[in-house]
Design a protein around this motif. Structure first.
Motif, PDB file in Angstrom:
ATOM      1  N   ARG A  27      26.085  37.168  -2.114  1.00  0.00           N
ATOM      2  CA  ARG A  27      25.064  38.413  -1.813  1.00  0.00           C
ATOM      3  C   ARG A  27      23.750  38.284  -2.665  1.00  0.00           C
ATOM      4  O   ARG A  27      23.782  37.809  -3.800  1.00  0.00           O
ATOM      5  N   PHE A  28      22.817  38.452  -1.918  1.00  0.00           N
ATOM      6  CA  PHE A  28      21.375  38.263  -2.794  1.00  0.00           C
ATOM      7  C   PHE A  28      20.617  39.049  -1.884  1.00  0.00           C
ATOM      8  O   PHE A  28      20.132  38.965  -0.407  1.00  0.00           O
ATOM      9  N   GLU A  29      19.953  40.062  -2.399  1.00  0.00           N
ATOM     10  CA  GLU A  29      18.722  40.873  -1.697  1.00  0.00           C
ATOM     11  C   GLU A  29      19.135  41.377  -0.494  1.00  0.00           C
ATOM     12  O   GLU A  29      18.442  41.024   0.608  1.00  0.00           O
ATOM     13  N   GLY A  30      20.334  41.875  -0.360  1.00  0.00           N
ATOM     14  CA  GLY A  30      20.823  42.750   0.947  1.00  0.00           C
ATOM     15  C   GLY A  30      21.441  41.538   1.980  1.00  0.00           C
ATOM     16  O   GLY A  30      21.674  42.194   3.038  1.00  0.00           O
ATOM     17  N   ASN A  31      21.384  40.422   1.756  1.00  0.00           N
ATOM     18  CA  ASN A  31      21.832  39.866   2.744  1.00  0.00           C
ATOM     19  C   ASN A  31      23.320  38.715   2.153  1.00  0.00           C
ATOM     20  O   ASN A  31      23.423  39.011   0.922  1.00  0.00           O
ATOM     21  N   VAL A  32      24.112  38.443   3.013  1.00  0.00           N
ATOM     22  CA  VAL A  32      25.255  37.844   2.792  1.00  0.00           C
ATOM     23  C   VAL A  32      25.402  36.368   3.396  1.00  0.00           C
ATOM     24  O   VAL A  32      24.889  36.077   4.410  1.00  0.00           O
ATOM     25  N   TYR A  33      25.841  35.465   2.615  1.00  0.00           N
ATOM     26  CA  TYR A  33      25.881  33.736   2.893  1.00  0.00           C
ATOM     27  C   TYR A  33      26.855  33.351   2.520  1.00  0.00           C
ATOM     28  O   TYR A  33      27.770  33.874   1.848  1.00  0.00           O
ATOM     29  N   ALA A  34      27.275  32.433   3.334  1.00  0.00           N
ATOM     30  CA  ALA A  34      28.457  31.515   2.977  1.00  0.00           C
ATOM     31  C   ALA A  34      27.828  30.352   2.747  1.00  0.00           C
ATOM     32  O   ALA A  34      27.424  29.586   3.994  1.00  0.00           O
ATOM     33  N   ILE A  35      28.253  29.477   1.905  1.00  0.00           N
ATOM     34  CA  ILE A  35      27.683  28.063   1.663  1.00  0.00           C
ATOM     35  C   ILE A  35      29.027  27.044   1.080  1.00  0.00           C
ATOM     36  O   ILE A  35      29.872  27.724   0.347  1.00  0.00           O
ATOM     37  N   GLU A  36      28.986  25.947   1.090  1.00  0.00           N
ATOM     38  CA  GLU A  36      30.303  25.203   0.762  1.00  0.00           C
ATOM     39  C   GLU A  36      30.332  25.429  -0.753  1.00  0.00           C
ATOM     40  O   GLU A  36      29.017  25.139  -1.273  1.00  0.00           O
ATOM     41  N   ASP A  37      31.312  25.488  -1.305  1.00  0.00           N
ATOM     42  CA  ASP A  37      31.422  25.705  -2.852  1.00  0.00           C
ATOM     43  C   ASP A  37      31.761  24.413  -3.624  1.00  0.00           C
ATOM     44  O   ASP A  37      32.731  24.209  -4.183  1.00  0.00           O
ATOM     45  N   LEU A  38      30.815  23.533  -3.179  1.00  0.00           N
ATOM     46  CA  LEU A  38      30.976  22.204  -3.937  1.00  0.00           C
ATOM     47  C   LEU A  38      29.617  21.582  -4.302  1.00  0.00           C
ATOM     48  O   LEU A  38      28.951  21.308  -2.858  1.00  0.00           O
ATOM     49  N   CYS A  39      28.936  21.312  -5.084  1.00  0.00           N
ATOM     50  CA  CYS A  39      27.764  20.764  -5.303  1.00  0.00           C
ATOM     51  C   CYS A  39      27.825  19.333  -4.815  1.00  0.00           C
ATOM     52  O   CYS A  39      28.722  18.640  -4.891  1.00  0.00           O
ATOM     53  N   SER A  40      26.850  18.858  -3.902  1.00  0.00           N
ATOM     54  CA  SER A  40      26.864  17.604  -3.500  1.00  0.00           C
ATOM     55  C   SER A  40      26.172  16.713  -4.650  1.00  0.00           C
ATOM     56  O   SER A  40      26.421  15.502  -4.120  1.00  0.00           O
ATOM     57  N   HIS A  41      26.084  16.871  -5.933  1.00  0.00           N
ATOM     58  CA  HIS A  41      25.768  15.891  -6.732  1.00  0.00           C
ATOM     59  C   HIS A  41      26.865  15.489  -7.340  1.00  0.00           C
ATOM     60  O   HIS A  41      27.183  14.095  -7.539  1.00  0.00           O
ATOM     61  N   ALA A  42      27.923  16.278  -8.026  1.00  0.00           N
ATOM     62  CA  ALA A  42      28.895  15.844  -8.914  1.00  0.00           C
ATOM     63  C   ALA A  42      30.093  16.774  -8.556  1.00  0.00           C
ATOM     64  O   ALA A  42      30.807  17.037  -9.576  1.00  0.00           O
ATOM     65  N   GLU A  43      30.328  17.546  -7.593  1.00  0.00           N
ATOM     66  CA  GLU A  43      31.445  18.177  -7.183  1.00  0.00           C
ATOM     67  C   GLU A  43      31.566  19.237  -7.988  1.00  0.00           C
ATOM     68  O   GLU A  43      33.067  19.407  -8.639  1.00  0.00           O
ATOM     69  N   VAL A  44      30.889  20.038  -8.274  1.00  0.00           N
ATOM     70  CA  VAL A  44      30.830  21.475  -9.434  1.00  0.00           C
ATOM     71  C   VAL A  44      31.042  22.517  -8.303  1.00  0.00           C
ATOM     72  O   VAL A  44      30.215  22.710  -7.377  1.00  0.00           O
ATOM     73  N   PRO A  45      31.787  23.393  -8.602  1.00  0.00           N
ATOM     74  CA  PRO A  45      31.807  24.807  -7.718  1.00  0.00           C
ATOM     75  C   PRO A  45      30.643  25.468  -7.899  1.00  0.00           C
ATOM     76  O   PRO A  45      30.165  25.883  -9.059  1.00  0.00           O
ATOM     77  N   LEU A  46      29.757  25.761  -6.903  1.00  0.00           N
ATOM     78  CA  LEU A  46      28.622  26.373  -6.785  1.00  0.00           C
ATOM     79  C   LEU A  46      28.824  27.893  -6.948  1.00  0.00           C
ATOM     80  O   LEU A  46      27.738  28.453  -7.718  1.00  0.00           O
ATOM     81  N   SER A  47      29.905  28.437  -6.814  1.00  0.00           N
ATOM     82  CA  SER A  47      30.190  29.790  -7.043  1.00  0.00           C
ATOM     83  C   SER A  47      30.050  30.155  -8.537  1.00  0.00           C
ATOM     84  O   SER A  47      29.996  31.388  -8.643  1.00  0.00           O
ATOM     85  N   GLU A  48      30.056  28.958  -9.328  1.00  0.00           N
ATOM     86  CA  GLU A  48      30.080  29.259 -10.788  1.00  0.00           C
ATOM     87  C   GLU A  48      28.572  29.588 -11.234  1.00  0.00           C
ATOM     88  O   GLU A  48      28.442  29.693 -12.367  1.00  0.00           O
ATOM     89  N   GLY A  49      27.631  29.279 -10.170  1.00  0.00           N
ATOM     90  CA  GLY A  49      26.597  29.269 -10.858  1.00  0.00           C
ATOM     91  C   GLY A  49      25.493  30.696 -10.624  1.00  0.00           C
ATOM     92  O   GLY A  49      26.133  31.546  -9.830  1.00  0.00           O
ATOM     93  N   ASP A  50      24.334  30.519 -11.104  1.00  0.00           N
ATOM     94  CA  ASP A  50      23.545  31.789 -10.728  1.00  0.00           C
ATOM     95  C   ASP A  50      22.925  31.986  -9.589  1.00  0.00           C
ATOM     96  O   ASP A  50      22.813  30.902  -8.953  1.00  0.00           O
ATOM     97  N   ARG A  61      29.391  36.897   9.299  1.00  0.00           N
ATOM     98  CA  ARG A  61      29.259  38.501   9.991  1.00  0.00           C
ATOM     99  C   ARG A  61      29.859  39.643   9.204  1.00  0.00           C
ATOM    100  O   ARG A  61      30.884  39.406   8.393  1.00  0.00           O
ATOM    101  N   VAL A  62      29.009  40.605   9.013  1.00  0.00           N
ATOM    102  CA  VAL A  62      29.616  41.833   8.223  1.00  0.00           C
ATOM    103  C   VAL A  62      29.554  42.812   9.145  1.00  0.00           C
ATOM    104  O   VAL A  62      28.890  43.221   9.767  1.00  0.00           O
ATOM    105  N   GLU A  63      30.860  43.518   8.994  1.00  0.00           N
ATOM    106  CA  GLU A  63      31.471  44.637  10.050  1.00  0.00           C
ATOM    107  C   GLU A  63      31.902  45.504   8.767  1.00  0.00           C
ATOM    108  O   GLU A  63      32.884  45.525   8.159  1.00  0.00           O
ATOM    109  N   GLY A  64      31.090  46.778   8.661  1.00  0.00           N
ATOM    110  CA  GLY A  64      31.385  47.576   7.839  1.00  0.00           C
ATOM    111  C   GLY A  64      31.474  47.071   6.157  1.00  0.00           C
ATOM    112  O   GLY A  64      30.401  46.547   5.855  1.00  0.00           O
ATOM    113  N   GLU A  65      32.815  47.227   5.814  1.00  0.00           N
ATOM    114  CA  GLU A  65      32.492  46.531   4.385  1.00  0.00           C
ATOM    115  C   GLU A  65      33.609  45.173   4.286  1.00  0.00           C
ATOM    116  O   GLU A  65      33.463  44.569   3.196  1.00  0.00           O
ATOM    117  N   ASP A  66      33.684  44.725   5.570  1.00  0.00           N
ATOM    118  CA  ASP A  66      34.388  43.482   5.751  1.00  0.00           C
ATOM    119  C   ASP A  66      33.509  42.246   5.938  1.00  0.00           C
ATOM    120  O   ASP A  66      32.618  42.392   6.720  1.00  0.00           O
TER     121      ASP A  66
END
Ligand code: FES
Length: 117
Positions: free
Chosen positions: A31-54, A95-100
């Motif tokens: 979530r960022f500035e009112g939008n919701v995104y889904a991105i592969e949770d694996l850095c393409s450089h050295a296989e670190v989970p991106l979800s642990e980043g800022d 897709r966001v529907e209500g809270e889902d």
């Protein structure tokens, strides 16, 4: 397209990310500035989970930063915005529907993908 529920909005901080798994694919729901995104949770450089980043704006783009070496990835396209990563990661339609929050991993969509909340 086959959207499946992956979480609720309240499960993801704003700004922030949550790691989820869908059809054996690790995804960072972001979530960022009112939008919701889904991105592969694996850095393409050295296989670190991106979800642990800022999650932050970088060079005018909404991004998630890999904590290990600092590459940021555009949440809309999966493209890295700075070195050392040079290869993009996958992004998925949301897709966001209500809270889902629903994500479709059946299509590896290289086009911008986001949903407003
Ligand atoms: S592991 Fe992500 S930038 Fe190096």
């Amino acid at each position: 397209m086959t959207f499946e529920k992956v979480c609720s909005l309240k499960d993801v901080q704003e700004p922030g990310s949550l790691r989820v798994e869908l059809d054996d694919v690790d995804i960072a729901v972001v979530r960022f500035e009112g939008n919701v995104y889904a991105i592969e949770d694996l850095c393409s450089h050295a296989e670190v989970p991106l979800s642990e980043g800022d999650v932050e704006e970088f060079r005018g783009a909404p991004t998630i930063e890999c904590w290990l070496h600092g590459s940021c990835f555009d949440l809309r396209t999966g493209e890295p915005t700075n070195l050392p990563a040079t290869d993009p990661v996958s992004v998925y339609p949301v897709r966001v529907e209500g809270e889902d929050v629903f994500v479709d991993v059946a299509i590896d969509d290289s086009l911008p993908a986001a949903a407003s909340n």
